[in-house]
Each structure stands twice: as C-alpha cells, then as structure tokens.
Design a protein around this motif. Structure first.
Motif, PDB file in Angstrom:
ATOM      1  N   HIS A   1      41.118  44.169  92.269  1.00  2.70           N
ATOM      2  CA  HIS A   1      41.768  43.592  93.986  1.00  2.70           C
ATOM      3  C   HIS A   1      40.648  45.013  94.889  1.00  2.70           C
ATOM      4  N   GLY A   2      39.417  44.761  94.201  1.00  4.27           N
ATOM      5  CA  GLY A   2      38.355  45.933  94.982  1.00  4.27           C
ATOM      6  C   GLY A   2      39.111  47.269  95.180  1.00  4.27           C
ATOM      7  N   VAL A   3      40.098  48.227  94.707  1.00  5.59           N
ATOM      8  CA  VAL A   3      40.203  48.845  95.487  1.00  5.59           C
ATOM      9  C   VAL A   3      39.760  50.162  93.678  1.00  5.59           C
ATOM     10  N   ILE A   4      39.311  51.383  94.129  1.00  9.75           N
ATOM     11  CA  ILE A   4      38.589  51.600  92.966  1.00  9.75           C
ATOM     12  C   ILE A   4      39.371  53.137  93.229  1.00  9.75           C
ATOM     13  N   VAL A   5      39.877  53.894  92.377  1.00 10.86           N
ATOM     14  CA  VAL A   5      40.766  55.364  92.468  1.00 10.86           C
ATOM     15  C   VAL A   5      39.742  55.911  91.229  1.00 10.86           C
ATOM     16  N   ARG A   6      40.816  56.368  90.894  1.00  8.68           N
ATOM     17  CA  ARG A   6      40.082  57.467  89.317  1.00  8.68           C
ATOM     18  C   ARG A   6      41.351  57.613  88.061  1.00  8.68           C
ATOM     19  N   PRO A   7      41.176  57.006  87.024  1.00  9.38           N
ATOM     20  CA  PRO A   7      41.141  57.347  86.535  1.00  9.38           C
ATOM     21  C   PRO A   7      41.832  59.052  85.792  1.00  9.38           C
TER      22      PRO A   7
ATOM     23  N   GLU B   1      28.210  49.163  92.116  1.00  6.18           N
ATOM     24  CA  GLU B   1      28.223  48.851  90.638  1.00  6.18           C
ATOM     25  C   GLU B   1      29.384  47.903  90.248  1.00  6.18           C
ATOM     26  N   LEU B   2      30.774  48.274  90.748  1.00 10.58           N
ATOM     27  CA  LEU B   2      31.864  46.623  90.661  1.00 10.58           C
ATOM     28  C   LEU B   2      31.409  45.812  91.619  1.00 10.58           C
ATOM     29  N   ALA B   3      30.713  45.963  92.500  1.00  5.90           N
ATOM     30  CA  ALA B   3      30.996  44.971  93.286  1.00  5.90           C
ATOM     31  C   ALA B   3      29.624  43.991  92.608  1.00  5.90           C
ATOM     32  N   ARG B   4      28.441  44.683  90.974  1.00  3.85           N
ATOM     33  CA  ARG B   4      27.203  43.883  90.843  1.00  3.85           C
ATOM     34  C   ARG B   4      28.487  43.632  89.610  1.00  3.85           C
ATOM     35  N   GLU B   5      29.918  44.384  89.133  1.00  4.72           N
ATOM     36  CA  GLU B   5      30.008  44.088  87.690  1.00  4.72           C
ATOM     37  C   GLU B   5      30.875  42.862  88.038  1.00  4.72           C
ATOM     38  N   LEU B   6      32.648  42.697  89.351  1.00  2.83           N
ATOM     39  CA  LEU B   6      33.077  41.922  89.038  1.00  2.83           C
ATOM     40  C   LEU B   6      32.243  40.680  90.530  1.00  2.83           C
ATOM     41  N   GLY B   7      30.973  40.527  90.585  1.00  2.00           N
ATOM     42  CA  GLY B   7      30.406  39.646  91.775  1.00  2.00           C
ATOM     43  C   GLY B   7      31.349  39.922  93.517  1.00  2.00           C
ATOM     44  N   LEU B   8      31.616  41.259  93.350  1.00  2.00           N
ATOM     45  CA  LEU B   8      32.570  41.412  95.147  1.00  2.00           C
ATOM     46  C   LEU B   8      31.701  41.908  96.347  1.00  2.00           C
ATOM     47  N   ASN B   9      31.831  41.431  97.135  1.00  2.00           N
ATOM     48  CA  ASN B   9      31.009  41.702  99.206  1.00  2.00           C
ATOM     49  C   ASN B   9      31.469  43.376  98.413  1.00  2.00           C
ATOM     50  N   PRO B  10      30.605  44.185  98.378  1.00  2.00           N
ATOM     51  CA  PRO B  10      31.275  45.054  98.720  1.00  2.00           C
ATOM     52  C   PRO B  10      31.269  46.373  99.591  1.00  2.00           C
ATOM     53  N   ALA B  11      30.933  45.363 100.996  1.00  2.00           N
ATOM     54  CA  ALA B  11      32.051  45.223 102.482  1.00  2.00           C
ATOM     55  C   ALA B  11      33.336  45.412 102.090  1.00  2.00           C
ATOM     56  N   GLU B  12      33.670  44.493 101.047  1.00  2.00           N
ATOM     57  CA  GLU B  12      35.377  44.589 100.881  1.00  2.00           C
ATOM     58  C   GLU B  12      35.775  45.225 100.274  1.00  2.00           C
TER      59      GLU B  12
END
Ligand SMILES: *Cc1c(COP(=O)(O)O)cnc(C)c1O
Length: 374
Positions: free
Chosen positions: A330-336, A27-38
C-alpha cells in the motif's frame, strides 16, 4: 588453501548482525514500481514536518564553503548547546549522530574484559557497539516492555564498565520518571558509567520526567546523549552529542574522528537551536499523532505500548511480517521489530495527520486480508 577472511575478523564482529534500518522510500519504489512521491515512510522515527526553514537556510549557506574542512571543534554548535543547557563547552562531545557518540563511549571505556549492561528490547545499537569491541553484553529482562531498573542495577558486577539506559526507550516508547532514574543512579557505583540516552527527551512533557543534564552535577559518572535526528528534524545530517563531566568529555574527544560532524550539519544544527517555533510544532504534531494512532488502535482492538516517543509499538499478532509486507504494497513503510525480540509488534512512527490516516486505512485492509478483522 584459500583464506577465510571472515575468520580473520575479531571475535565479536564475526558473530555480529548489523543494524537493520527502516526501508528507504526509493528502495520500495524500485522494488514495487511505485511513485516515490506516493510512498510514506513511518519507519525510522523521523520528523514528519520536514526540516526547519532556519536550518535549511544555514545549510545552504554552508554549502559555499564545501572545499574547507569543518571546524573540528564545532565551536559554534558547542557554544549554542552550552548556552542552551547551562553547561561548559568542555562538557560536550559532538558525534556523527548520537550513534557515533554511543560507539565512541563503548570504545573509550570498555574492552574484552568488560561487561556492558542494557535492557531487553532496548535500542539495538547498545548490543552492537558492545559486541564490536569484544565486550560482554548483559541484557536484562524487561519489565512491562520497559527497563527493569532494579534488575539492571543488580546486574552490575566488578567487570561492569557501562550501563546503557534509553529514556524514553526505542522501540517500546517506555519512559521512567525522574525519581526512578535518580534512585537507579543512587545504586550504581561511581566507577561504572551510566549512559542516559535521551534521543526523545524533547517530546517529554511533565515535571515528573528527568532532564539528564540537570543530574550531571550529582552523578559525575553520568553521560547524557542527545540528537538532532528526531524532534529537531535533521536525521539526514547526522548530528548528536554527549554531555558529561569535562574529564569524560576529554577522553571521548580523544577518540572521536576529528571531523566527525561536517560543516553543513554543524551550521544547520546551530541554526535550528534558534528555532523554538519548529520544536514546539514538532511536539504538537507528535502529541496529536500519538492520540490519533492510539485512539484508532483502541477502536480496532489492537494492544499497543503507550509511548513517550514519536512512535508506537502496536501488537498485530503472529501475522506481523505479512502485515508489514501488505502495508508496503500500500506504499506505507513501518518497522518490523522481530529483530528486537518483538515478533508480534510493528513500530510505526508518528506522521502528519493525513499520513497517520493513510497508515490506519492500509492497516485495516491488511488486517482484514490477514483474517484478523478490522
Ligand atoms: C534515533 C535514536 C538515536 C539517535 O540516532 P542518531 O544517530 O542521532 O540519528 C539514539 N538513541 C535512540 C534510542 C534512538 O532511538
């Protein structure tokens, strides 16, 4: 006139806010156009090691039988659990994750006349399952972020059917000693069931902590819940279980869906119980990661709640939501965890050393951008 279908839902459900899971990598990759592997996800207390090879091999083998219904009784997994813990197979209830077991327990033992006691800042699933069945949730104010066990015992009334205790607790990581848990159980009337949620117990080291299963003989009103999602590394497959008296297990097994754990999950969970080396690695990586993160928080000067789990709640201040967003960029998912009433904290799961490092780098940059030093 148009029907308001929302108003048709039972009362508890109308006011229910759904469980908010960690953001998936894709989901984050789709939203920010990032490479999921990163992208790294340190948001759902998943095991950073990847699955055990033994579990993977067993899961692959089970794929060949996908046309067949699973063993609805989960014989092999129950047998393996019974052997491991020295309990009877008739004491075990399998669940589609322990979330499933928690919900089945609530449905079996509480109704609209009942009260269900749990702590402030405790696992979100307790209030959700309570409200969904129309029972009255009784949240008890926490003590130093942990369960105030005396206050919880005092909150039990004639109407109380269930008490949920998470030990260690998520999202705070707080834990009680065996002595504290036993003295709590001594205060609870036998007609009130205590659900001891030990999702993180495999990470506990030290004689002072309780093993709920050992308490079952002394406390027949106890239900111990555990999971394969954390230290055992099988979160995707959804396997959890309750261990209780046979009488309670008999009730739970009447209500759970007959095939609530699928064959791939059954096979992988049975196999991973033979992989003691994997469990030990999970513990070692976690202990090292907890040290790495807490030392870094101390260095940066961020207060954190010392954790007995595989995650830490760190206090980043009133910019927490912005810092969460900045970490995402920055491609780092944590939890609010504002939804838990902890708007100043973020919860970060322990990763591999290099993942923790990447999180800490991104955190320093995000704090600096938010004008909070670091
Ligand atoms: C993760 C967790 C669970 C387990 O969830 P599963 O449904 O087994 O994946 C249960 N209780 C707590 C407190 C947890 O943090």
């Amino acid at each position: 006139m148009a029907v308001d279908y929302q108003s048709l839902a039972v009362k508890g459900v109308q006011a229910l806010s759904p469980y908010q899971p960690g953001k998936p990598i894709e989901e984050l990759a789709r939203e920010l156009g990032l490479n999921p592997a990163e992208i790294i996800k340190l948001a759902s207390n998943e095991n950073p090691l990847g699955p055990s090879e033994k579990a993977l091999a067993a899961a692959r083998k089970a794929l060949e039988e996908l046309c067949l219904y699973p063993d609805g009784n989960g014989f092999e997994l129950k047998q393996a659990l019974a052997n491991r813990f020295g309990v009877g197979m008739d004491q075990i209830t399998l669940g589609n994750g322990s979330n499933d077991v928690l919900e089945v327990i609530a449905r079996c033992f509480a109704d609209t006349e009942s009260e269900v006691v749990f702590s402030q800042y405790a696992f979100a699933v307790y209030p959700i399952v309570t409200q969904a069945i129309g029972a009255k949730g009784v949240p008890v104010p926490a003590k130093e972020w942990g369960h105030d066990l005396d206050a919880m015992a005092a909150a039990v009334t004639e109407r109380t059917k269930l008490v949920f205790v998470a030990n260690p607790n998520n999202p705070t990581g707080t834990v009680h000693t065996a002595r504290a848990i036993e003295s709590f159980l001594d205060k609870i009337p036998e007609r009130v069931l205590v659900v001891l949620d030990e999702a993180y117990c495999e990470y506990l080291t030290g004689e002072e902590y309780p093993d709920g299963i050992k308490l079952l003989e002394r406390y027949p009103n106890l239900i111990v819940c555990r999971t394969f999602s954390k230290a055992w590394g099988l979160a995707a497959l959804r396997v959890g279980y309750a261990i209780s008296s046979p009488a309670i297990a008999d009730i739970l097994n009447r209500v759970r869906q007959p095939f609530n754990v699928d064959s791939v999950a059954l096979a992988a969970a049975t196999a991973v119980l033979q992989d003691e080396a994997y469990l030990n690695r999970s513990r070692e990586v976690n202990a090292a990661g907890l040290r790495q993160l807490s030392e870094a928080f101390e260095l940066i000067g961020l207060p954190y709640i010392p954790s007995a789990g595989n995650f830490i709640a760190v206090e980043v201040g009133d910019q927490a939501q912005g810092i969460y967003q900045s970490l995402l960029s920055h491609g780092v998912i944590v939890r609010p965890i504002a939804g838990y009433g902890m708007p100043l904290h973020l919860r970060v799961s322990v990763g591999l050393p290099e993942e923790n490092e990447r999180f800490l780098d991104a955190l320093s940059q995000s704090l600096a951008a938010a004008g909070q030093g670091g």
